[in-house]
Write a protein that holds these residues in place. Structure first.
Motif, PDB file in Angstrom:
ATOM      1  N   GLN A 147     -69.229 -34.081  99.230  1.00 21.84           N
ATOM      2  CA  GLN A 147     -69.625 -33.140 100.271  1.00 21.84           C
ATOM      3  C   GLN A 147     -68.506 -32.949 101.289  1.00 21.84           C
ATOM      4  O   GLN A 147     -68.231 -31.815 101.720  1.00 21.84           O
ATOM      5  CB  GLN A 147     -70.893 -33.625 100.975  1.00 21.84           C
ATOM      6  N   LEU A 148     -67.844 -34.034 101.670  1.00 21.23           N
ATOM      7  CA  LEU A 148     -66.741 -33.928 102.621  1.00 21.23           C
ATOM      8  C   LEU A 148     -65.576 -33.140 102.027  1.00 21.23           C
ATOM      9  O   LEU A 148     -64.906 -32.373 102.727  1.00 21.23           O
ATOM     10  CB  LEU A 148     -66.269 -35.325 103.047  1.00 21.23           C
ATOM     11  N   ARG A 166     -73.589 -46.953 110.538  1.00 19.04           N
ATOM     12  CA  ARG A 166     -72.764 -46.289 109.523  1.00 19.04           C
ATOM     13  C   ARG A 166     -71.598 -45.516 110.129  1.00 19.04           C
ATOM     14  O   ARG A 166     -70.824 -44.886 109.404  1.00 19.04           O
ATOM     15  CB  ARG A 166     -73.618 -45.343 108.681  1.00 19.04           C
ATOM     16  N   LEU A 167     -71.472 -45.540 111.447  1.00 15.67           N
ATOM     17  CA  LEU A 167     -70.495 -44.688 112.110  1.00 15.67           C
ATOM     18  C   LEU A 167     -69.061 -44.955 111.654  1.00 15.67           C
ATOM     19  O   LEU A 167     -68.333 -44.026 111.281  1.00 15.67           O
ATOM     20  CB  LEU A 167     -70.590 -44.848 113.631  1.00 15.67           C
ATOM     21  N   LEU A 168     -68.621 -46.202 111.682  1.00 15.45           N
ATOM     22  CA  LEU A 168     -67.234 -46.524 111.320  1.00 15.45           C
ATOM     23  C   LEU A 168     -66.924 -46.131 109.880  1.00 15.45           C
ATOM     24  O   LEU A 168     -65.851 -45.572 109.597  1.00 15.45           O
ATOM     25  CB  LEU A 168     -66.962 -48.012 111.534  1.00 15.45           C
ATOM     26  N   LYS A 169     -67.841 -46.386 108.995  1.00 17.98           N
ATOM     27  CA  LYS A 169     -67.660 -46.020 107.590  1.00 17.98           C
ATOM     28  C   LYS A 169     -67.485 -44.509 107.453  1.00 17.98           C
ATOM     29  O   LYS A 169     -66.607 -44.027 106.729  1.00 17.98           O
ATOM     30  CB  LYS A 169     -68.866 -46.489 106.777  1.00 17.98           C
ATOM     31  N   THR A 170     -68.292 -43.764 108.190  1.00 12.95           N
ATOM     32  CA  THR A 170     -68.205 -42.305 108.143  1.00 12.95           C
ATOM     33  C   THR A 170     -66.890 -41.807 108.729  1.00 12.95           C
ATOM     34  O   THR A 170     -66.244 -40.911 108.178  1.00 12.95           O
ATOM     35  CB  THR A 170     -69.393 -41.686 108.891  1.00 12.95           C
ATOM     36  N   LEU A 171     -66.462 -42.387 109.845  1.00 12.12           N
ATOM     37  CA  LEU A 171     -65.194 -41.992 110.463  1.00 12.12           C
ATOM     38  C   LEU A 171     -64.021 -42.262 109.517  1.00 12.12           C
ATOM     39  O   LEU A 171     -63.079 -41.466 109.427  1.00 12.12           O
ATOM     40  CB  LEU A 171     -64.987 -42.730 111.779  1.00 12.12           C
ATOM     41  N   GLN A 172     -64.072 -43.367 108.812  1.00  9.80           N
ATOM     42  CA  GLN A 172     -63.005 -43.696 107.855  1.00  9.80           C
ATOM     43  C   GLN A 172     -62.979 -42.696 106.700  1.00  9.80           C
ATOM     44  O   GLN A 172     -61.909 -42.320 106.214  1.00  9.80           O
ATOM     45  CB  GLN A 172     -63.199 -45.125 107.350  1.00  9.80           C
ATOM     46  N   GLU A 173     -64.144 -42.247 106.278  1.00  6.34           N
ATOM     47  CA  GLU A 173     -64.202 -41.231 105.227  1.00  6.34           C
ATOM     48  C   GLU A 173     -63.747 -39.872 105.755  1.00  6.34           C
ATOM     49  O   GLU A 173     -63.131 -39.097 105.028  1.00  6.34           O
ATOM     50  CB  GLU A 173     -65.617 -41.160 104.660  1.00  6.34           C
ATOM     51  N   PHE A 178     -60.330 -35.429 105.945  1.00  4.84           N
ATOM     52  CA  PHE A 178     -59.876 -34.437 106.919  1.00  4.84           C
ATOM     53  C   PHE A 178     -58.505 -34.749 107.518  1.00  4.84           C
ATOM     54  O   PHE A 178     -57.855 -33.871 108.086  1.00  4.84           O
ATOM     55  CB  PHE A 178     -60.876 -34.312 108.080  1.00  4.84           C
ATOM     56  N   GLY A 179     -58.083 -36.022 107.410  1.00  7.07           N
ATOM     57  CA  GLY A 179     -56.848 -36.448 108.051  1.00  7.07           C
ATOM     58  C   GLY A 179     -57.134 -37.067 109.408  1.00  7.07           C
ATOM     59  O   GLY A 179     -58.101 -36.703 110.088  1.00  7.07           O
ATOM     60  N   GLY A 180     -56.294 -37.994 109.833  1.00 14.22           N
ATOM     61  CA  GLY A 180     -56.516 -38.715 111.075  1.00 14.22           C
ATOM     62  C   GLY A 180     -56.295 -37.912 112.328  1.00 14.22           C
ATOM     63  O   GLY A 180     -56.789 -38.269 113.404  1.00 14.22           O
ATOM     64  N   ASP A 181     -55.554 -36.779 112.225  1.00 13.63           N
ATOM     65  CA  ASP A 181     -55.234 -35.989 113.414  1.00 13.63           C
ATOM     66  C   ASP A 181     -56.308 -34.984 113.785  1.00 13.63           C
ATOM     67  O   ASP A 181     -56.240 -34.368 114.848  1.00 13.63           O
ATOM     68  CB  ASP A 181     -53.903 -35.251 113.214  1.00 13.63           C
ATOM     69  N   ARG A 182     -57.282 -34.778 112.910  1.00 15.62           N
ATOM     70  CA  ARG A 182     -58.335 -33.777 113.173  1.00 15.62           C
ATOM     71  C   ARG A 182     -59.131 -34.170 114.421  1.00 15.62           C
ATOM     72  O   ARG A 182     -59.505 -35.330 114.593  1.00 15.62           O
ATOM     73  CB  ARG A 182     -59.258 -33.677 111.958  1.00 15.62           C
ATOM     74  N   ARG A 183     -59.396 -33.202 115.292  1.00  9.97           N
ATOM     75  CA  ARG A 183     -60.121 -33.464 116.538  1.00  9.97           C
ATOM     76  C   ARG A 183     -61.606 -33.729 116.257  1.00  9.97           C
ATOM     77  O   ARG A 183     -62.218 -33.101 115.397  1.00  9.97           O
ATOM     78  CB  ARG A 183     -59.989 -32.287 117.497  1.00  9.97           C
ATOM     79  N   VAL A 222     -66.792 -32.044 114.599  1.00  5.71           N
ATOM     80  CA  VAL A 222     -65.427 -32.122 114.060  1.00  5.71           C
ATOM     81  C   VAL A 222     -64.818 -30.719 114.030  1.00  5.71           C
ATOM     82  O   VAL A 222     -65.463 -29.762 113.582  1.00  5.71           O
ATOM     83  CB  VAL A 222     -65.428 -32.714 112.635  1.00  5.71           C
ATOM     84  N   ALA A 223     -63.587 -30.602 114.501  1.00  2.67           N
ATOM     85  CA  ALA A 223     -62.907 -29.304 114.481  1.00  2.67           C
ATOM     86  C   ALA A 223     -62.711 -28.829 113.047  1.00  2.67           C
ATOM     87  O   ALA A 223     -62.491 -29.632 112.133  1.00  2.67           O
ATOM     88  CB  ALA A 223     -61.557 -29.418 115.183  1.00  2.67           C
ATOM     89  N   GLY A 224     -62.794 -27.526 112.843  1.00  4.81           N
ATOM     90  CA  GLY A 224     -62.521 -26.967 111.532  1.00  4.81           C
ATOM     91  C   GLY A 224     -61.024 -27.033 111.229  1.00  4.81           C
ATOM     92  O   GLY A 224     -60.211 -27.347 112.110  1.00  4.81           O
ATOM     93  N   GLN A 225     -60.693 -26.750 109.994  1.00  4.37           N
ATOM     94  CA  GLN A 225     -59.283 -26.776 109.611  1.00  4.37           C
ATOM     95  C   GLN A 225     -58.504 -25.701 110.373  1.00  4.37           C
ATOM     96  O   GLN A 225     -58.980 -24.578 110.531  1.00  4.37           O
ATOM     97  CB  GLN A 225     -59.122 -26.536 108.109  1.00  4.37           C
TER      98      GLN A 225
END
Length: 282
Positions: A147-148, A166-173, A178-183, A222-225
């Motif tokens: 889905q991501l 589940r927050l940390l797991k989701t952020l890592q995914e 999406f990449g680490g720089d995505r807002r 989460v910001a779009g691409q």
């Protein structure tokens, strides 16, 4: 159309003062309240002195219960559907009952209320003009990543719900897809006493919640691409690359065709520029 009615009643997501006058009046006038959790809704009803009887309607009994509720509405009763918080049907039970009611030509009336997706989005600082609401991601990792991956190139703002454990797991995914720089904006405990908006990059969010234990229900925005406008390549750069290919032994026609594909420019433009080189015609 039958005389019975299905009311979809929005309830507060935290602050009880967000309950509307219309929602209170509807719950008082209904013949029956179908609640996701009768104990939870019972506290709300007691606060507003509503004595309408309740019946449970949740994920585990909704298929069986839907038929009973439809029969009651066909008999002329008014049923008010509520979830534990927010609007019924939004990441909560309700959709199937709405579809069943419509199929039986029972009137469906929405009684608008607070929704965490809109509440978090408008205060996030990310564009609310166009957005995709993804709700809770699937629990299975393979389905979550699929889905991501589908949302990876979405230009619109993305909104998710997530539980604290589940927050940390989701952020890592998120970082993986999406990449680490995505807002990102992590909104928690919306409308409640400890309401908080954390803003930064996905990578920074991971670091933050590794040191600050996540608490409360989260709405993640989460910001779009970001679309980067293509840089216009100059004639001199095209000629330099063309000369390099020819010097490597590639024929002028082949070099022209390959460059046109790689640079996403017309072969005609390269052909015209080639006449400035001391090479045979294409």
């Amino acid at each position: 159309m039958t005389d019975g009615t299905l009311y979809l009643v929005g309830t507060p997501i935290g602050n009880l003062d967000d309950m509307t006058y219309r929602a209170i009046a509807t719950l008082k006038a209904a013949d029956l309240i179908a609640a996701e959790d009768t104990r939870h809704t019972g506290k709300l009803l007691k606060h507003f002195q509503i004595t309408t009887p309740q019946i449970s309607y949740h994920d585990h009994n909704r298929q069986q219960r839907a038929g009973q509720l439809i029969d009651k509405m066909k008999a002329g009763e008014a049923i008010a559907l509520v979830s534990d918080a927010g609007m019924p049907g939004i990441s909560d039970p309700g959709f199937e009952l709405v579809v069943a009611a419509i199929a039986e030509e029972i009137q469906v009336v929405p009684i608008p209320g607070v929704s965490a997706v809109i509440t978090g989005l408008v205060a996030s600082g990310l564009s609310p003009e166009q957005f995709v609401f993804a709700g809770f991601l699937p629990t299975k990792k393979k389905l979550r990543l699929q889905q991501l991956e589908q949302l990876k190139r979405e230009l619109k703002t993305l909104v998710f719900y997530e539980a604290p454990h589940r927050l940390l797991k989701t952020l890592q995914e998120f970082q993986l897809c999406f990449g680490g720089d995505r807002r990102i904006v992590c909104a928690r405990e919306l409308t409640k006493l400890h309401e908080e908006f954390w803003r930064g990059s996905i990578q920074e969010a991971i670091i933050h919640y590794q040191t600050q234990s996540p608490k409360g229900e989260f709405t993640l925005i989460v910001a779009g691409q970001t679309v980067t406008a293509p840089t216009e390549i100059s004639d001199a750069e095209i000629l330099a690359q063309l000369q390099q290919r020819i010097a490597e032994g590639v024929s002028p026609s082949q070099a022209s065709r390959v460059l046109a594909q790689e640079l996403k420019i017309s072969k005609r433009r390269i052909y015209q520029l080639s006449h400035t080189l001391e090479q045979p015609e294409f």
